[in-house]
Design an enzyme around this catalytic site. Structure first.
Site, PDB file in Angstrom:
ATOM      1  N   ARG A  34      47.822  29.358  46.627  1.00  0.00           N
ATOM      2  CA  ARG A  34      46.418  28.936  46.579  1.00  0.00           C
ATOM      3  C   ARG A  34      46.150  27.898  45.475  1.00  0.00           C
ATOM      4  NH1 ARG A  34      46.786  34.281  47.594  1.00  0.00           N
ATOM      5  NH2 ARG A  34      45.989  34.971  49.620  1.00  0.00           N
ATOM      6  N   ARG A  35      47.134  27.058  45.261  1.00  0.00           N
ATOM      7  CA  ARG A  35      46.958  25.962  44.306  1.00  0.00           C
ATOM      8  C   ARG A  35      47.090  24.604  44.989  1.00  0.00           C
ATOM      9  NH1 ARG A  35      50.140  27.696  38.724  1.00  0.00           N
ATOM     10  NH2 ARG A  35      49.632  29.928  38.758  1.00  0.00           N
ATOM     11  N   LEU A  67      51.253  23.758  49.182  1.00  0.00           N
ATOM     12  CA  LEU A  67      51.645  23.544  50.575  1.00  0.00           C
ATOM     13  C   LEU A  67      50.953  22.309  51.147  1.00  0.00           C
ATOM     14  CD1 LEU A  67      53.036  24.369  53.193  1.00  0.00           C
ATOM     15  CD2 LEU A  67      51.110  25.889  53.670  1.00  0.00           C
ATOM     16  N   THR A  68      49.669  22.187  50.898  1.00  0.00           N
ATOM     17  CA  THR A  68      48.933  21.027  51.409  1.00  0.00           C
ATOM     18  C   THR A  68      49.507  19.726  50.858  1.00  0.00           C
ATOM     19  OG1 THR A  68      46.899  22.317  51.658  1.00  0.00           O
ATOM     20  CG2 THR A  68      46.662  19.928  51.516  1.00  0.00           C
ATOM     21  N   TYR A 120      50.206  26.313  60.379  1.00  0.00           N
ATOM     22  CA  TYR A 120      50.386  24.874  60.538  1.00  0.00           C
ATOM     23  C   TYR A 120      49.351  24.190  61.427  1.00  0.00           C
ATOM     24  CZ  TYR A 120      54.668  25.774  58.069  1.00  0.00           C
ATOM     25  OH  TYR A 120      55.568  26.162  57.104  1.00  0.00           O
ATOM     26  N   SER A 175      58.278  26.605  51.786  1.00  0.00           N
ATOM     27  CA  SER A 175      57.905  27.836  51.086  1.00  0.00           C
ATOM     28  C   SER A 175      57.146  27.492  49.810  1.00  0.00           C
ATOM     29  CB  SER A 175      59.145  28.662  50.724  1.00  0.00           C
ATOM     30  OG  SER A 175      59.877  28.059  49.661  1.00  0.00           O
ATOM     31  N   PHE A 221      66.035  25.505  63.252  1.00  0.00           N
ATOM     32  CA  PHE A 221      66.548  24.523  62.285  1.00  0.00           C
ATOM     33  C   PHE A 221      65.837  24.715  60.942  1.00  0.00           C
ATOM     34  CE2 PHE A 221      63.338  22.492  65.012  1.00  0.00           C
ATOM     35  CZ  PHE A 221      62.390  22.089  64.093  1.00  0.00           C
TER      36      PHE A 221
END
Length: 409
Positions: free
Chosen positions: A90-91, A94-95, A123, A83, A409
């Site tokens: 957009r910073r 996540l990447t 993903y 999360s 999971f």
């Protein structure tokens, strides 16, 4: 302020988990659920993104073993609890978490990563392909009859306490794991997962119930289910909710389905996730009255292409060269020669001319045998460069049993 990725410290778990809960709707889980997930957390495999003292991102991985075509059980990282706080989208957070995870997996020698996705489109850009699906259905028991196989009447059913029967149900599950790609060998403590049944999640249904199937004194199957009563002016219209159903043979499964479809005061059996080739579809008299639907389940990522393709067997002889595209994990990019059959496989770097061109995402989608390369080629996602190579590879990569993930999971 620069965002920093850190391995999760146990003292930060509550704050970290609160960020996750907020990202998934803000509804706090029951104390029982929170306790289970904390107990299952492998802290050295979980990451937090921090903006100063503020946690703004979460990601983790569980250690699993996953059944692949041929029946082998291979190491797989189960990516979970991903999360990003709404204030920090957009910073690139996540990447950066995906980058760190895959680098860590590679360094540890883990060649396979899997996940379930709240939003499937997220993903793909990190190389995950949908490798297994789950089937949902609602059997209209007022109009659908069941035709059961020979031997069903030899199976006796016994109501059992959900907790007291957990060990014997887990033994049935463990015997089924090698039979189907996508199934996870559960580590200690994971047997608690099917027992989690917070009242707030029942939506008017009963607590979970357990029915055991026995033959000659041996437990050969079980189902965990709940009953949701409902009434209309014309009578009872309750529903049976199927949480789990496992049988060691067709007669055991059929006995359990027959029971569920004959519970008093109900008019439908709600199936939440079953294999797409599940036998119940051939027991019912009218599958249209069951309204089956398909949903993505397990997403698969080959962290190391060569090692992953060598870890499974192939249902027909294969000798093809893949031209693999993998922008996110460039160590996988290039040409790989896969040779294999039902006994084993080799996948090595080569300079030979390619037979098929595809991305690592398509390899992930086909890895467990749940998608054919022919189907992916029909969408323009696989290109045949040598005539005949597409069918050869597609048949070899297939599985006679559809992959299935029995729980999240």
């Amino acid at each position: 302020m620069t965002t920093e990725l850190r391995v999760l410290d146990p003292s930060d778990w509550d704050r970290w988990y609160g960020v996750l809960e907020l990202a998934f709707g803000g509804v706090a889980e029951s104390p029982e659920e929170r306790r289970l997930w904390r107990d299952l957390t492998e802290f050295d495999r979980f990451l937090g993104a921090w903006d100063g003292d503020l946690c703004v991102g979460t990601a983790g991985a569980f250690t699993f073993r996953l059944t692949v075509p041929g029946g082998a059980s291979v190491p797989a990282a189960g990516v979970t609890m991903v999360s990003v706080a709404g204030t920090h989208r957009r910073r690139g957070i996540l990447t950066s978490m995906m980058r760190r995870q895959l680098d860590d997996l590679r360094a540890a020698g883990e060649f396979l990563s899997v996940l379930t996705a709240s939003e499937p489109e997220i993903y793909g850009r990190f190389g995950y392909g949908v490798g297994a699906y789950g089937a949902r259905a609602t059997i209209d028991t007022t109009r659908v009859r069941l035709s059961v196989p020979e031997g069903t009447d030899r199976v006796a059913l016994r109501q059992a306490d959900l907790t007291e029967s957990a060990a014997v149900c887990e033994s049935v599950y463990a015997r089924l794991v090698p039979r189907r790609p996508g199934m996870l060998a559960r580590r200690p403590e994971w047997e608690r997962l099917p027992l989690i049944d917070p009242p707030g999640d029942r939506e008017g249904a009963s607590p979970r119930l357990c029915m055991l199937a026995e033959r000659d004194g041996e437990v050969v199957g079980f189902t965990h289910y709940a009953i949701k009563p409902d009434w209309s002016p014309t009578g009872a219209q309750g529903a049976v909710q199927v949480h789990q159903l496992m049988g060691l043979d067709p007669a055991a499964e059929a006995a359990l389905w027959r029971f569920l479809c004959s519970v008093d005061l109900v008019s439908e059996v709600q199936i939440r996730s079953r294999p797409v080739d599940d036998g119940w579809q051939h027991l019912v008299s009218d599958v249209r009255r069951c309204a089956p639907t398909l949903r993505d389940s397990l997403h698969v990522r080959l962290v190391e292409v060569g090692a992953a393709l060598e870890a499974r067997t192939y249902q027909a002889p294969v000798d093809v060269v893949f031209e693999v595209e993998d922008a996110f994990c460039p160590w996988n990019a290039g040409r790989w020669r896969l040779t294999g059959d039902q006994k084993g496989a080799s996948c090595v770097r080569t300079e030979d001319a390619p037979d098929l061109a595809l991305s690592v995402r398509e390899l992930g989608a086909a890895y467990l045998g749940g998608n054919s390369l022919v189907s992916l080629a029909g969408a323009g996602r696989v290109r045949e460069l040598r005539e005949g190579a597409l069918v050869e590879a597609s048949v070899a990569l297939g599985s006679p049993v559809a992959p299935w993930l029995p729980h999240g999971f």
